[in-house]
Design a protein around this motif. Structure first.
Motif, mmCIF file in Angstrom:
data_model
loop_
_atom_site.group_PDB
_atom_site.id
_atom_site.type_symbol
_atom_site.label_atom_id
_atom_site.label_comp_id
_atom_site.label_asym_id
_atom_site.label_seq_id
_atom_site.Cartn_x
_atom_site.Cartn_y
_atom_site.Cartn_z
ATOM 1 N N THR A 3 0.851 -1.186 0.000
ATOM 2 C CA THR A 3 0.000 0.000 0.000
ATOM 3 C C THR A 3 0.882 1.229 0.000
ATOM 4 O OG1 THR A 3 -1.685 -1.175 1.253
ATOM 5 C CG2 THR A 3 -1.793 1.221 1.234
ATOM 6 N N THR A 4 0.635 2.161 -0.898
ATOM 7 C CA THR A 4 1.409 3.381 -0.985
ATOM 8 C C THR A 4 0.501 4.490 -1.487
ATOM 9 O OG1 THR A 4 3.411 4.398 -1.896
ATOM 10 C CG2 THR A 4 2.168 2.935 -3.356
ATOM 11 N N LYS A 5 0.957 5.715 -1.369
ATOM 12 C CA LYS A 5 0.180 6.837 -1.855
ATOM 13 C C LYS A 5 -0.060 6.665 -3.350
ATOM 14 C CE LYS A 5 0.372 11.870 -2.294
ATOM 15 N NZ LYS A 5 1.200 13.086 -2.063
ATOM 16 N N PRO A 6 -1.307 6.817 -3.812
ATOM 17 C CA PRO A 6 -1.592 6.644 -5.247
ATOM 18 C C PRO A 6 -0.725 7.565 -6.106
ATOM 19 C CG PRO A 6 -3.630 6.747 -3.991
ATOM 20 C CD PRO A 6 -2.527 7.120 -3.037
ATOM 21 N N LYS A 7 -0.226 7.029 -7.187
ATOM 22 C CA LYS A 7 0.637 7.772 -8.099
ATOM 23 C C LYS A 7 -0.009 7.864 -9.480
ATOM 24 C CE LYS A 7 4.089 7.999 -5.107
ATOM 25 N NZ LYS A 7 5.344 7.240 -5.279
ATOM 26 N N LEU A 33 -1.598 -2.194 -11.282
ATOM 27 C CA LEU A 33 -1.410 -0.825 -10.793
ATOM 28 C C LEU A 33 -2.750 -0.170 -10.477
ATOM 29 C CD1 LEU A 33 1.409 0.479 -13.184
ATOM 30 C CD2 LEU A 33 1.626 -0.042 -10.750
ATOM 31 N N ARG A 34 -3.723 -0.347 -11.342
ATOM 32 C CA ARG A 34 -5.044 0.245 -11.097
ATOM 33 C C ARG A 34 -5.708 -0.381 -9.880
ATOM 34 N NH1 ARG A 34 -6.757 0.616 -17.526
ATOM 35 N NH2 ARG A 34 -5.841 2.703 -17.862
ATOM 36 N N ALA A 35 -5.543 -1.685 -9.710
ATOM 37 C CA ALA A 35 -6.114 -2.356 -8.546
ATOM 38 C C ALA A 35 -5.486 -1.856 -7.250
ATOM 39 C CB ALA A 35 -5.927 -3.867 -8.664
ATOM 40 N N SER A 36 -4.262 -1.337 -7.320
ATOM 41 C CA SER A 36 -3.568 -0.797 -6.155
ATOM 42 C C SER A 36 -3.882 0.675 -5.933
ATOM 43 C CB SER A 36 -2.060 -0.981 -6.314
ATOM 44 O OG SER A 36 -1.732 -2.347 -6.420
ATOM 45 N N GLY A 37 -4.757 1.244 -6.772
ATOM 46 C CA GLY A 37 -5.203 2.612 -6.571
ATOM 47 C C GLY A 37 -4.474 3.665 -7.362
ATOM 48 N N HIS A 38 -3.528 3.254 -8.202
ATOM 49 C CA HIS A 38 -2.793 4.232 -8.986
ATOM 50 C C HIS A 38 -3.600 4.676 -10.204
ATOM 51 C CE1 HIS A 38 0.743 3.493 -6.581
ATOM 52 N NE2 HIS A 38 0.705 2.194 -6.865
ATOM 53 N N GLU A 39 -3.367 5.909 -10.608
ATOM 54 C CA GLU A 39 -3.996 6.444 -11.827
ATOM 55 C C GLU A 39 -3.071 6.134 -13.004
ATOM 56 O OE1 GLU A 39 -4.794 10.794 -13.851
ATOM 57 O OE2 GLU A 39 -4.988 10.635 -11.659
ATOM 58 N N VAL A 40 -3.533 5.301 -13.921
ATOM 59 C CA VAL A 40 -2.662 4.785 -14.968
ATOM 60 C C VAL A 40 -3.109 5.260 -16.344
ATOM 61 C CG1 VAL A 40 -1.689 2.718 -16.046
ATOM 62 C CG2 VAL A 40 -2.208 2.728 -13.590
ATOM 63 N N THR A 41 -2.152 5.798 -17.107
ATOM 64 C CA THR A 41 -2.353 6.083 -18.521
ATOM 65 C C THR A 41 -1.598 5.020 -19.306
ATOM 66 O OG1 THR A 41 -2.514 8.465 -18.130
ATOM 67 C CG2 THR A 41 -2.017 7.749 -20.377
ATOM 68 N N SER A 42 -2.319 4.203 -20.056
ATOM 69 C CA SER A 42 -1.701 3.115 -20.816
ATOM 70 C C SER A 42 -1.516 3.548 -22.270
ATOM 71 C CB SER A 42 -2.575 1.853 -20.750
ATOM 72 O OG SER A 42 -2.015 0.823 -21.521
ATOM 73 N N LEU A 43 -0.279 3.465 -22.733
ATOM 74 C CA LEU A 43 0.046 3.871 -24.103
ATOM 75 C C LEU A 43 0.350 2.637 -24.938
ATOM 76 C CD1 LEU A 43 2.449 6.879 -23.384
ATOM 77 C CD2 LEU A 43 -0.036 6.923 -23.701
ATOM 78 N N GLN A 44 -0.455 2.397 -25.939
ATOM 79 C CA GLN A 44 -0.240 1.316 -26.891
ATOM 80 C C GLN A 44 -0.428 1.879 -28.295
ATOM 81 O OE1 GLN A 44 -3.067 -1.470 -24.656
ATOM 82 N NE2 GLN A 44 -1.521 -2.909 -25.381
ATOM 83 N N GLU A 45 0.659 1.971 -29.022
ATOM 84 C CA GLU A 45 0.643 2.557 -30.357
ATOM 85 C C GLU A 45 1.129 1.523 -31.376
ATOM 86 O OE1 GLU A 45 -0.650 5.351 -30.912
ATOM 87 O OE2 GLU A 45 -0.580 6.461 -29.026
#
Length: 306
Positions: A3-7, A33-45
């Motif tokens: 558990t850590t501060k959401p990033k 990462l999302r399940a751990s509360g982090h805000e995730v931007t996923s880049l797939q190009e």
């Protein structure tokens, strides 16, 4: 994952990752990462150029980290976006070489362990390491430069890479095996002029490799004593070898035992110029440009999650 501060985390996934056995690593990382509360931007190009552009735009918004999923090519992409910036680089290895992950002590053969290690690293302050700025002039006379984090090649290994990159068939690692066999049959001395912190060395050799990290080529410990944060590059110079001597030397590179051999010379320097007619330099397994190349190790240029 602790558990850590959401990033706010940007995850860049290798465009080739949708093919092959590690295609699930990127989506698994994002989900964890999302399940751990982090805000995730996923880049797939669909290609490297589009991915690099998207990653640069995302980093401009100052996320808490840019995480790359792939091999050393993806690390190279991340380093060239983040060198000199405060945003740290995270690595989840999913390639064939993974030499930067090896040097950082990141699990490189177990995707689940690598994802857990990244989660742990997000809860700690980033580590600061060095990176090398490489400059050269392209064949059209235009100056260019690139950042390299782990290793630079300018000899037999670079020649093999150059041949493999021009081959369309076969696909996969067998291209490199074929390239080694072809170039080994054509093995000949390379005339080098090296300038190490102002000191000139003129010598014929089979290869010259520079290490900020320990290995290249998927675990070959070319510079086994290199440190990522000592402000110096380790330089390996190998004298001209016959094919038989080359084949005897090659296995020792995987353990780092080659450095005591009479045909191997080890040096350290911060500023290095490599002049070798006809040789294309490679950094972190990626094509850079023709020699001469000027290399400067910049202390503390990169922050990493490790």
């Amino acid at each position: 994952m602790p558990t850590t501060k959401p990033k706010r985390v940007v995850v860049a996934i290798n465009p080739s990752a949708s093919f092959g056995k590690r295609r699930e690593v990127g989506p698994a990382l994002v989900q964890t990462l999302r399940a751990s509360g982090h805000e995730v931007t996923s880049l797939q190009e669909p290609d490297w150029e589009s991915l690099a552009a998207s990653a640069r735009a995302a980093v401009a918004k100052r996320p808490d980290a840019l995480v790359v999923v792939g091999g050393d090519g993806m690390v190279h992409l991340g380093v060239n976006i983040l060198a000199g910036k405060r945003v740290p680089l995270g690595i989840v290895p999913a390639g064939t070489g993974n030499d930067m992950a090896r040097s950082l002590g990141i699990p490189y053969e177990n995707a689940e362990a690598a994802i857990r290690a990244l989660g742990d690293a997000l809860s700690r302050d980033p580590r600061t390491i060095d990176a090398a700025r490489v400059r050269w002039t392209d064949p059209d006379g235009i100056p260019d430069e690139r950042w390299v984090a782990c290793a630079i090649s300018a000899g037999f290994d670079a020649i093999v890479n150059e041949r493999a990159n021009t081959m369309h068939h076969p696909k996969g690692p067998s291209r490199y095996t074929i390239s080694i066999l072809v170039e080994l049959a054509r093995l000949k001395p390379i005339p080098y002029r090296l300038t190490l912190d102002g000191r000139v060395i003129e010598t014929d050799g089979s290869l010259v490799s520079l290490g900020n990290g320990v290995s290249l080529g998927g675990g070959m410990k070319v510079t086994p004593d290199a440190l990522l944060d000592d402000g110096l590059l380790d330089v390996m110079i190998v004298q001209p070898l016959t094919r038989v001597k080359f084949l005897r030397l090659f296995p020792k590179v995987f353990s780092g035992r080659h450095t005591t051999l009479p045909v191997v010379r080890m040096e350290r320097a911060r500023r290095i110029r490599i002049e070798a007619p006809g040789i294309i330099a490679y950094g972190d397994g990626e094509r850079l440009g023709p020699t001469p190349v000027d290399i400067e190790l910049v202390p503390g240029a990169l922050r990493v999650l490790a």
